[in-house]
Scaffold this motif. Sequence first.
Motif, PDB file in Angstrom:
ATOM      1  N   MET A   1       0.835  -1.182   0.000  1.00 60.41           N
ATOM      2  CA  MET A   1       0.000   0.000   0.000  1.00 60.41           C
ATOM      3  C   MET A   1       0.881   1.248   0.000  1.00 60.41           C
ATOM      4  O   MET A   1       1.948   1.260   0.599  1.00 60.41           O
ATOM      5  N   ILE A   2       0.422   2.258  -0.641  1.00 66.41           N
ATOM      6  CA  ILE A   2       1.133   3.527  -0.693  1.00 66.41           C
ATOM      7  C   ILE A   2       0.594   4.426   0.418  1.00 66.41           C
ATOM      8  O   ILE A   2      -0.610   4.583   0.569  1.00 66.41           O
ATOM      9  N   GLU A   3       1.515   4.983   1.204  1.00 63.91           N
ATOM     10  CA  GLU A   3       1.124   5.843   2.315  1.00 63.91           C
ATOM     11  C   GLU A   3       1.276   7.308   1.911  1.00 63.91           C
ATOM     12  O   GLU A   3       2.309   7.706   1.373  1.00 63.91           O
ATOM     13  N   VAL A   4       0.254   8.089   2.186  1.00 63.78           N
ATOM     14  CA  VAL A   4       0.349   9.540   2.091  1.00 63.78           C
ATOM     15  C   VAL A   4       0.618  10.011   3.514  1.00 63.78           C
ATOM     16  O   VAL A   4      -0.172   9.748   4.419  1.00 63.78           O
ATOM     17  N   THR A   5       1.766  10.645   3.727  1.00 61.72           N
ATOM     18  CA  THR A   5       2.108  11.087   5.076  1.00 61.72           C
ATOM     19  C   THR A   5       1.100  12.135   5.548  1.00 61.72           C
ATOM     20  O   THR A   5       0.406  12.761   4.736  1.00 61.72           O
ATOM     21  N   GLU A   6       1.053  12.332   6.854  1.00 61.01           N
ATOM     22  CA  GLU A   6       0.124  13.324   7.411  1.00 61.01           C
ATOM     23  C   GLU A   6       0.398  14.713   6.853  1.00 61.01           C
ATOM     24  O   GLU A   6      -0.520  15.462   6.548  1.00 61.01           O
ATOM     25  N   LYS A   7       1.673  15.055   6.726  1.00 56.81           N
ATOM     26  CA  LYS A   7       2.036  16.381   6.199  1.00 56.81           C
ATOM     27  C   LYS A   7       1.567  16.538   4.748  1.00 56.81           C
ATOM     28  O   LYS A   7       1.009  17.568   4.375  1.00 56.81           O
ATOM     29  N   ALA A   8       1.785  15.498   3.924  1.00 58.27           N
ATOM     30  CA  ALA A   8       1.343  15.552   2.527  1.00 58.27           C
ATOM     31  C   ALA A   8      -0.175  15.610   2.452  1.00 58.27           C
ATOM     32  O   ALA A   8      -0.741  16.352   1.632  1.00 58.27           O
ATOM     33  N   ALA A   9      -0.861  14.833   3.285  1.00 59.57           N
ATOM     34  CA  ALA A   9      -2.331  14.825   3.283  1.00 59.57           C
ATOM     35  C   ALA A   9      -2.875  16.202   3.646  1.00 59.57           C
ATOM     36  O   ALA A   9      -3.817  16.690   3.015  1.00 59.57           O
ATOM     37  N   THR A  10      -2.267  16.841   4.639  1.00 53.33           N
ATOM     38  CA  THR A  10      -2.699  18.184   5.042  1.00 53.33           C
ATOM     39  C   THR A  10      -2.539  19.162   3.888  1.00 53.33           C
ATOM     40  O   THR A  10      -3.439  19.953   3.591  1.00 53.33           O
ATOM     41  N   GLU A  11      -1.381  19.123   3.223  1.00 55.34           N
ATOM     42  CA  GLU A  11      -1.135  20.025   2.085  1.00 55.34           C
ATOM     43  C   GLU A  11      -2.117  19.749   0.940  1.00 55.34           C
ATOM     44  O   GLU A  11      -2.635  20.675   0.316  1.00 55.34           O
ATOM     45  N   LEU A  12      -2.360  18.469   0.660  1.00 54.94           N
ATOM     46  CA  LEU A  12      -3.279  18.112  -0.424  1.00 54.94           C
ATOM     47  C   LEU A  12      -4.707  18.546  -0.111  1.00 54.94           C
ATOM     48  O   LEU A  12      -5.414  19.074  -0.978  1.00 54.94           O
ATOM     49  N   LYS A  13      -5.141  18.336   1.126  1.00 51.03           N
ATOM     50  CA  LYS A  13      -6.497  18.744   1.511  1.00 51.03           C
ATOM     51  C   LYS A  13      -6.650  20.252   1.402  1.00 51.03           C
ATOM     52  O   LYS A  13      -7.687  20.748   0.957  1.00 51.03           O
ATOM     53  N   THR A  14      -5.618  20.996   1.784  1.00 54.11           N
ATOM     54  CA  THR A  14      -5.643  22.451   1.652  1.00 54.11           C
ATOM     55  C   THR A  14      -5.746  22.847   0.183  1.00 54.11           C
ATOM     56  O   THR A  14      -6.540  23.718  -0.190  1.00 54.11           O
ATOM     57  N   LEU A  15      -4.952  22.203  -0.660  1.00 52.94           N
ATOM     58  CA  LEU A  15      -4.983  22.479  -2.094  1.00 52.94           C
ATOM     59  C   LEU A  15      -6.354  22.176  -2.694  1.00 52.94           C
ATOM     60  O   LEU A  15      -6.899  22.978  -3.455  1.00 52.94           O
ATOM     61  N   LEU A  16      -6.931  21.035  -2.339  1.00 55.27           N
ATOM     62  CA  LEU A  16      -8.254  20.657  -2.848  1.00 55.27           C
ATOM     63  C   LEU A  16      -9.320  21.637  -2.375  1.00 55.27           C
ATOM     64  O   LEU A  16     -10.227  21.999  -3.134  1.00 55.27           O
ATOM     65  N   GLU A  17      -9.201  22.089  -1.142  1.00 50.25           N
ATOM     66  CA  GLU A  17     -10.139  23.065  -0.600  1.00 50.25           C
ATOM     67  C   GLU A  17     -10.023  24.392  -1.347  1.00 50.25           C
ATOM     68  O   GLU A  17     -11.028  25.020  -1.690  1.00 50.25           O
ATOM     69  N   GLN A  18      -8.803  24.842  -1.613  1.00 47.93           N
ATOM     70  CA  GLN A  18      -8.580  26.091  -2.341  1.00 47.93           C
ATOM     71  C   GLN A  18      -9.144  26.008  -3.758  1.00 47.93           C
ATOM     72  O   GLN A  18      -9.644  26.991  -4.293  1.00 47.93           O
ATOM     73  N   GLU A  19      -9.028  24.821  -4.364  1.00 49.46           N
ATOM     74  CA  GLU A  19      -9.551  24.615  -5.720  1.00 49.46           C
ATOM     75  C   GLU A  19     -11.073  24.448  -5.715  1.00 49.46           C
ATOM     76  O   GLU A  19     -11.695  24.486  -6.762  1.00 49.46           O
ATOM     77  N   GLY A  20     -11.647  24.220  -4.529  1.00 50.40           N
ATOM     78  CA  GLY A  20     -13.090  23.999  -4.432  1.00 50.40           C
ATOM     79  C   GLY A  20     -13.511  22.651  -5.003  1.00 50.40           C
ATOM     80  O   GLY A  20     -14.636  22.484  -5.454  1.00 50.40           O
ATOM     81  N   LYS A  21     -12.579  21.687  -4.992  1.00 54.08           N
ATOM     82  CA  LYS A  21     -12.846  20.375  -5.589  1.00 54.08           C
ATOM     83  C   LYS A  21     -12.364  19.258  -4.657  1.00 54.08           C
ATOM     84  O   LYS A  21     -11.433  18.529  -4.973  1.00 54.08           O
ATOM     85  N   PRO A  22     -13.016  19.105  -3.516  1.00 52.20           N
ATOM     86  CA  PRO A  22     -12.564  18.089  -2.553  1.00 52.20           C
ATOM     87  C   PRO A  22     -12.730  16.651  -3.043  1.00 52.20           C
ATOM     88  O   PRO A  22     -12.148  15.738  -2.461  1.00 52.20           O
ATOM     89  N   GLU A  23     -13.475  16.450  -4.119  1.00 51.98           N
ATOM     90  CA  GLU A  23     -13.710  15.096  -4.637  1.00 51.98           C
ATOM     91  C   GLU A  23     -12.589  14.581  -5.540  1.00 51.98           C
ATOM     92  O   GLU A  23     -12.571  13.410  -5.911  1.00 51.98           O
ATOM     93  N   LEU A  24     -11.633  15.416  -5.882  1.00 55.17           N
ATOM     94  CA  LEU A  24     -10.557  14.990  -6.770  1.00 55.17           C
ATOM     95  C   LEU A  24      -9.661  13.950  -6.111  1.00 55.17           C
ATOM     96  O   LEU A  24      -9.466  13.954  -4.900  1.00 55.17           O
ATOM     97  N   ALA A  25      -9.120  13.087  -6.939  1.00 56.01           N
ATOM     98  CA  ALA A  25      -8.178  12.069  -6.482  1.00 56.01           C
ATOM     99  C   ALA A  25      -6.767  12.492  -6.881  1.00 56.01           C
ATOM    100  O   ALA A  25      -6.583  13.316  -7.790  1.00 56.01           O
ATOM    101  N   LEU A  26      -5.787  11.910  -6.236  1.00 54.95           N
ATOM    102  CA  LEU A  26      -4.393  12.136  -6.593  1.00 54.95           C
ATOM    103  C   LEU A  26      -3.959  10.985  -7.488  1.00 54.95           C
ATOM    104  O   LEU A  26      -3.916   9.838  -7.052  1.00 54.95           O
ATOM    105  N   ARG A  27      -3.689  11.302  -8.754  1.00 50.91           N
ATOM    106  CA  ARG A  27      -3.269  10.274  -9.707  1.00 50.91           C
ATOM    107  C   ARG A  27      -1.756  10.155  -9.703  1.00 50.91           C
ATOM    108  O   ARG A  27      -1.035  11.147  -9.777  1.00 50.91           O
ATOM    109  N   ILE A  28      -1.280   8.921  -9.629  1.00 53.31           N
ATOM    110  CA  ILE A  28       0.141   8.609  -9.754  1.00 53.31           C
ATOM    111  C   ILE A  28       0.351   8.082 -11.165  1.00 53.31           C
ATOM    112  O   ILE A  28      -0.369   7.178 -11.602  1.00 53.31           O
TER     113      ILE A  28
END
Length: 106
Positions: A1-28
Amino acid sequence: MIEVTEKAATELKTLLEQEGKPELALRIFVAGVACSGVQYGLALDDEVKEDDVTMESNGIKLVMAKDIERSFSEGSIDYIEDENGKGFLIRNPSAGGGCGTCGGCH
């Protein structure tokens, strides 16, 4: 399984919130191949394809093609800030150690 660290998750959630699109996924995705092996990239994505694998870590939905999962089934996505800048860092313990052709991979 791939882990998203707490710090990365916080940054990503902030980014998604700023974009107004919390439903987006992170594609690798595969971004290229270098002497150290396959290089992966990240992108926000609202589409899950039929042959995609999905998972979740720290509240972040991850999406990748099945063929990527074979070579990147364990690892982490972190967020770093240092004197060189800040950004997301993908760590893949399955990545090769370099081919020795460029002289800079030791």
